[in-house]
Design an enzyme around this catalytic site. Structure first.
Site, short mmCIF file in Angstrom:
data_model
loop_
_atom_site.label_atom_id
_atom_site.label_comp_id
_atom_site.label_asym_id
_atom_site.label_seq_id
_atom_site.Cartn_x
_atom_site.Cartn_y
_atom_site.Cartn_z
N ARG A 19 0.88 -1.18 0.00
CA ARG A 19 0.00 0.00 0.00
C ARG A 19 0.91 1.22 0.00
O ARG A 19 1.71 1.41 0.92
CB ARG A 19 -0.91 0.00 1.23
CG ARG A 19 -1.57 1.34 1.44
CD ARG A 19 -2.66 1.33 2.48
NE ARG A 19 -3.83 0.61 2.01
CZ ARG A 19 -5.03 0.69 2.58
NH1 ARG A 19 -5.21 1.42 3.67
NH2 ARG A 19 -6.05 0.02 2.09
N HIS A 59 -7.45 0.84 -6.21
CA HIS A 59 -7.62 -0.04 -5.04
C HIS A 59 -8.25 -1.35 -5.54
O HIS A 59 -9.41 -1.65 -5.26
CB HIS A 59 -8.51 0.64 -4.00
CG HIS A 59 -8.41 0.06 -2.62
ND1 HIS A 59 -7.64 -1.05 -2.33
CD2 HIS A 59 -9.00 0.41 -1.46
CE1 HIS A 59 -7.75 -1.33 -1.03
NE2 HIS A 59 -8.57 -0.46 -0.49
N GLN A 98 -10.02 -3.92 -3.19
CA GLN A 98 -11.32 -3.44 -2.75
C GLN A 98 -12.38 -3.77 -3.82
O GLN A 98 -13.48 -4.23 -3.49
CB GLN A 98 -11.26 -1.93 -2.51
CG GLN A 98 -12.56 -1.35 -2.00
CD GLN A 98 -12.92 -1.85 -0.61
OE1 GLN A 98 -12.13 -1.77 0.31
NE2 GLN A 98 -14.12 -2.39 -0.47
N ASP A 153 -17.40 6.67 -0.97
CA ASP A 153 -16.12 6.57 -0.26
C ASP A 153 -15.84 7.94 0.35
O ASP A 153 -16.50 8.94 0.02
CB ASP A 153 -15.01 6.17 -1.25
CG ASP A 153 -13.64 6.02 -0.59
OD1 ASP A 153 -13.59 5.83 0.66
OD2 ASP A 153 -12.62 6.09 -1.30
N CYS A 182 -16.47 1.49 1.09
CA CYS A 182 -15.27 0.66 1.33
C CYS A 182 -14.72 0.83 2.74
O CYS A 182 -13.95 0.00 3.19
CB CYS A 182 -14.21 1.00 0.29
SG CYS A 182 -13.63 2.69 0.43
N ARG A 193 -13.54 -8.68 1.93
CA ARG A 193 -12.12 -8.42 1.64
C ARG A 193 -11.30 -9.67 1.96
O ARG A 193 -10.40 -10.05 1.22
CB ARG A 193 -11.60 -7.25 2.49
CG ARG A 193 -12.18 -5.88 2.18
CD ARG A 193 -11.71 -5.35 0.83
NE ARG A 193 -10.28 -5.29 0.71
CZ ARG A 193 -9.49 -4.30 1.16
NH1 ARG A 193 -10.05 -3.25 1.74
NH2 ARG A 193 -8.18 -4.33 1.01
N1 CP Z 1 -11.15 -0.23 2.66
C1 CP Z 1 -9.87 -0.28 3.07
O1 CP Z 1 -8.94 -0.49 2.30
O2 CP Z 1 -9.72 -0.10 4.41
P1 CP Z 1 -8.32 0.11 5.16
O3 CP Z 1 -7.78 1.44 4.75
O4 CP Z 1 -8.69 0.05 6.61
O5 CP Z 1 -7.39 -1.00 4.77
N1 NVA Z 2 -10.03 6.66 -1.00
C1 NVA Z 2 -9.60 6.25 0.30
C2 NVA Z 2 -9.81 4.77 0.48
C3 NVA Z 2 -9.43 4.24 1.83
C4 NVA Z 2 -9.58 2.75 1.90
C5 NVA Z 2 -8.13 6.62 0.48
O1 NVA Z 2 -7.34 6.46 -0.46
O2 NVA Z 2 -7.77 7.07 1.57
#
Ligand code: CP
Ligand code: NVA
Length: 314
Positions: free
Chosen positions: A111, A138, A141, A233, A273, A301
């Protein structure tokens, strides 16, 4: 086990765009099967002794826990590699990191900020690299999202999926997954918050093949009317904290509340999400209301990523 695990070993999962409809459906089918096995507490050690390294350059609750629990349920081990503890944080190159980690691990989940960093890691690693979120995508997701829609609503081809708010990383991967799998996709975003031109182009190409529709709208009510799924989101993604005030102003009116839910189909489901910000992109009432499938979506997930790992890790 009904599903075969061969055919996708060694593959990276950095973007939904790189996977075909059949390949995505294989993940979803296996995910359904693994969910059942887990529910019955039947062991399914498909990856005994394998190790997944997880690099985090942004915070996470769901991604970290679901990957770590998931690899354990498959008989393997998850290693949490926070970026600050790696030499990567002190300037070791992605190339060297990828080369060395490939000697210890069986797969890497990362990530981070730039999509290009994930692609560079994948190019240099000899083991599968899985994208656990970047600024522009993502994909894991999106797998859980379409799994949840299929589980709740059945065949995806007849579904209208409406995404409301910021056309961000989550929106981009969801739109491409929807287009590949034949889900009719609508996004309602304020001006300046549309999904990226690159994601729209990829989605339009995929939709031409699957015969799905992609609509980009500016009116949340028009987009919600008759939809089978309402999705949103956060308005301020990780890394955008300084823009928060402006975003709150620009995105006002695009949140999901009871009134908007009433415009959708009677049996419509609501997805998010997570993490959520009550009273911004969604109300607490809707998040915990009868039409929310958000908690199943979060659970999925785990199942979707287990399927992905079982298919790509050798
Ligand atoms: N939806 C999601 O990716 O959550 P986190 O940021 O908690 O991993
Ligand atoms: N769009 C959000 C998603 C978090 C899971 C971010 O990137 O922070």
């Amino acid at each position: 086990m009904v599903a075969t695990l061969e055919g996708l070993k060694g593959r990276d999962f950095t973007r939904v765009a790189d996977w075909s409809r059949d390949e995505l459906e294989r993940v979803l089918d296996l995910a359904d099967e693994l969910k059942e096995l887990q529910k019955r507490r039947e062991p399914h050690h498909l990856l005994p002794g394998r190790t997944l390294g997880m690099i985090f350059q942004k915070p996470s609750t769901r991604t970290r826990v679901s990957f770590e629990v998931g690899i354990a349920q498959l008989g393997g081990t998850g290693l949490n590699l926070s970026a600050g503890d790696l030499q990567l944080g002190r300037g070791e190159t992605l190339k060297d990191t990828a080369t060395v980690l490939s000697r210890y691990l069986d797969a890497i989940m990362i990530r981070t900020f730039a999509q290009e960093d994930v692609e560079e890691l994948a190019r240099n690693a000899s083991i599968p690299v899985i994208n656990g979120l970047t600024d522009s995508s993502h994909p894991c997701q999106a797998l859980a999202d379409v799994m949840t829609i299929r589980e709740r609503l059945g065949p995806l081809e007849s579904v209208v999926l409406t995404y409301l708010g910021d056309g961000n990383n989550v929106c981009a991967s969801l739109m491409v997954a929807a287009a590949k799998l034949g889900v009719n996709f609508r996004a309602a975003t304020p001006k300046g918050y549309e999904p990226s031109a690159e994601a729209v182009e990829i989605a339009r190409e995929a939709a031409a093949e699957s015969r799905a529709t992609i609509e980009l709208l500016a009116d949340p009510r028009e987009a919600a009317a008759g939809a089978g799924v309402l999705y949103t989101d956060v308005w301020t993604s990780m890394g955008q904290e300084e823009e928060r005030e402006r975003r709150l102003r620009d995105l006002a009116g695009f949140g999901i509340d009871d009134e908007l839910v009433r415009l959708a189909k009677e049996d419509a489901i609501v997805l998010h999400c997570l993490p959520a910000h009550y009273g911004e992109e969604i109300t607490e009432d809707v998040l915990y209301g009868p039409q929310s499938a958000v908690w199943d979506q979060a659970e999925n997930r785990l199942h979707a990523q287990k399927a992905l790992m079982a298919l790509v890790i050798s």
